[in-house]
Write a protein that holds these residues in place. Structure first.
Motif, PDB file in Angstrom:
ATOM      1  N   THR A 103      45.194  35.993  34.636  1.00  0.00           N
ATOM      2  CA  THR A 103      46.164  37.001  35.072  1.00  0.00           C
ATOM      3  C   THR A 103      45.898  38.346  34.407  1.00  0.00           C
ATOM      4  O   THR A 103      46.092  39.399  35.020  1.00  0.00           O
ATOM      5  N   GLY A 104      45.439  38.318  33.157  1.00  0.00           N
ATOM      6  CA  GLY A 104      45.097  39.565  32.479  1.00  0.00           C
ATOM      7  C   GLY A 104      43.915  40.256  33.134  1.00  0.00           C
ATOM      8  O   GLY A 104      43.890  41.487  33.271  1.00  0.00           O
ATOM      9  N   THR A 105      42.931  39.468  33.558  1.00  0.00           N
ATOM     10  CA  THR A 105      41.776  40.038  34.265  1.00  0.00           C
ATOM     11  C   THR A 105      42.205  40.668  35.581  1.00  0.00           C
ATOM     12  O   THR A 105      41.710  41.725  35.983  1.00  0.00           O
ATOM     13  N   SER A 106      43.154  40.026  36.259  1.00  0.00           N
ATOM     14  CA  SER A 106      43.686  40.580  37.504  1.00  0.00           C
ATOM     15  C   SER A 106      44.353  41.932  37.253  1.00  0.00           C
ATOM     16  O   SER A 106      44.164  42.882  38.018  1.00  0.00           O
ATOM     17  N   ASP A 107      45.131  42.040  36.175  1.00  0.00           N
ATOM     18  CA  ASP A 107      45.772  43.317  35.844  1.00  0.00           C
ATOM     19  C   ASP A 107      44.734  44.386  35.481  1.00  0.00           C
ATOM     20  O   ASP A 107      44.903  45.570  35.806  1.00  0.00           O
ATOM     21  N   TRP A 108      43.665  43.977  34.805  1.00  0.00           N
ATOM     22  CA  TRP A 108      42.639  44.901  34.301  1.00  0.00           C
ATOM     23  C   TRP A 108      41.856  45.555  35.432  1.00  0.00           C
ATOM     24  O   TRP A 108      41.348  46.667  35.285  1.00  0.00           O
ATOM     25  N   VAL A 118      41.555  50.258  26.291  1.00  0.00           N
ATOM     26  CA  VAL A 118      42.566  49.591  25.458  1.00  0.00           C
ATOM     27  C   VAL A 118      42.767  48.150  25.926  1.00  0.00           C
ATOM     28  O   VAL A 118      42.855  47.220  25.116  1.00  0.00           O
ATOM     29  N   ALA A 119      42.822  47.955  27.251  1.00  0.00           N
ATOM     30  CA  ALA A 119      42.966  46.605  27.793  1.00  0.00           C
ATOM     31  C   ALA A 119      41.752  45.749  27.440  1.00  0.00           C
ATOM     32  O   ALA A 119      41.878  44.543  27.167  1.00  0.00           O
ATOM     33  N   SER A 120      40.566  46.346  27.430  1.00  0.00           N
ATOM     34  CA  SER A 120      39.355  45.606  27.060  1.00  0.00           C
ATOM     35  C   SER A 120      39.382  45.216  25.585  1.00  0.00           C
ATOM     36  O   SER A 120      38.942  44.115  25.221  1.00  0.00           O
ATOM     37  N   ALA A 121      39.897  46.108  24.745  1.00  0.00           N
ATOM     38  CA  ALA A 121      40.048  45.754  23.326  1.00  0.00           C
ATOM     39  C   ALA A 121      41.002  44.574  23.171  1.00  0.00           C
ATOM     40  O   ALA A 121      40.748  43.643  22.397  1.00  0.00           O
ATOM     41  N   HIS A 122      42.095  44.614  23.909  1.00  0.00           N
ATOM     42  CA  HIS A 122      43.057  43.510  23.933  1.00  0.00           C
ATOM     43  C   HIS A 122      42.366  42.207  24.333  1.00  0.00           C
ATOM     44  O   HIS A 122      42.539  41.156  23.699  1.00  0.00           O
TER      45      HIS A 122
END
Length: 291
Positions: A103-108, A118-122
């Motif tokens: 789901t995080g990849t979908s948001d990214w 920032v999302a990639s660092a997360h």
């Protein structure tokens, strides 16, 4: 007192080398999800009416915290049952990381610039935590419990930083928040346009009481109106495409019913604020929809 810079933004400045990699990966993720709309809506949380990723992250974080506490209890008391429970909690945490990552990849896939870094660092911190947790599980199976506990403790520290950065993305950078949350508009019918000026296929943006409104005609010819700013990321719906009585956002493809404001397809999860319309003496008036 100067405002403290967010942790995620400090990391993002050091991750500019990731930009070429992200530029290649993002189109692949978008194309894969574009071909499978039901999967895209599932991962985005369109069916839930709220982003799915934040809800799923609570499971691995809670499981890892539980494992950490039980590991400490085993070390203090020597209880074998606490150790077995810690192993089980950690296994749950590792398994729960997978749907959270999806789901995080979908948001990214729709992020750009600083928010994407920032999302990639997360994500990278979470991947590091996952690797350490898997190593911890292997160590537990082999009986190397001291090293295994150290590994899962380090994983918890990484995941905690990642969770903090995830909060910065939402609360500090407005990723996956409702961009129409404060949208209001006139409480009473307000004259906005001559009926003859609204073409049958038009998507017209009007500013009414400080709010951006999308005015159009339904297939029956009746005027319909919703907020013109996409709830997903603030895209201009008047620049989108019509699909019957639906409008598709030009930025990320979210689709809304223009008569009701309801979400048809994500990545949007929040409906568009809707307006009631009426025609009198050749003039169109609108007011915000009553509860």
């Amino acid at each position: 007192m100067p405002q403290q810079e967010m942790v995620g933004r400090r990391l993002a400045r050091r991750l500019t080398w990731l930009d070429p990699v992200e530029d290649k990966l993002q189109p692949l993720v978008r194309d894969a999800l574009r071909k499978t709309m039901p999967l895209r809506n599932l991962l985005d949380g369109t069916w839930l009416g709220a982003p799915l990723h934040p809800a799923l992250t609570d499971v691995p974080v809670g499981a890892m915290a539980t494992a950490l506490i039980l590991d400490a209890a085993e070390s203090l008391t020597g209880s074998q049952r606490c150790g077995e429970a810690a192993d089980g909690a950690l296994a749950v945490g590792v398994l729960a990381t997978l749907p959270a990552a999806l789901t995080g990849t979908s948001d990214w896939r729709d992020l750009m610039g600083e928010t994407r870094r920032v999302a990639s660092a997360h994500a990278l911190l979470n991947v590091g935590g996952l690797v350490l947790n898997i190593a911890s599980l292997v160590g537990r199976v082999r009986g190397s419990r001291r090293c295994a506990k150290a590994s899962s403790g380090a994983a918890f520290a990484l995941s905690s930083i990642a969770a903090h950065i995830g909060g910065e993305l939402s609360y500090g950078m407005s990723v996956r928040v409702n961009h129409d949350a404060a949208h209001t508009g006139p409480a009473e019918f307000t004259d906005v346009l001559a009926e003859e000026d609204l073409a049958s296929d038009a998507l017209m943006r009007l500013e009414v009481d400080g709010e951006s409104v999308l005015l159009a005609r339904s297939r029956t010819g009746a005027p319909v109106a919703i907020a013109a700013v996409c709830s997903h990321a603030g895209g201009p719906l008047e620049e989108g495409e019509r699909d019957g009585d639906r409008v598709v956002c030009p930025w990320h493809g979210s689709c809304f019913e223009m008569e009701t404001g309801e979400v048809v397809n994500g990545p949007a999860v929040f409906p568009q604020p809707r307006y009631e319309t009426r025609v009198s003496a050749g003039r169109i008036s609108i007011r915000r929809a009553q509860p």
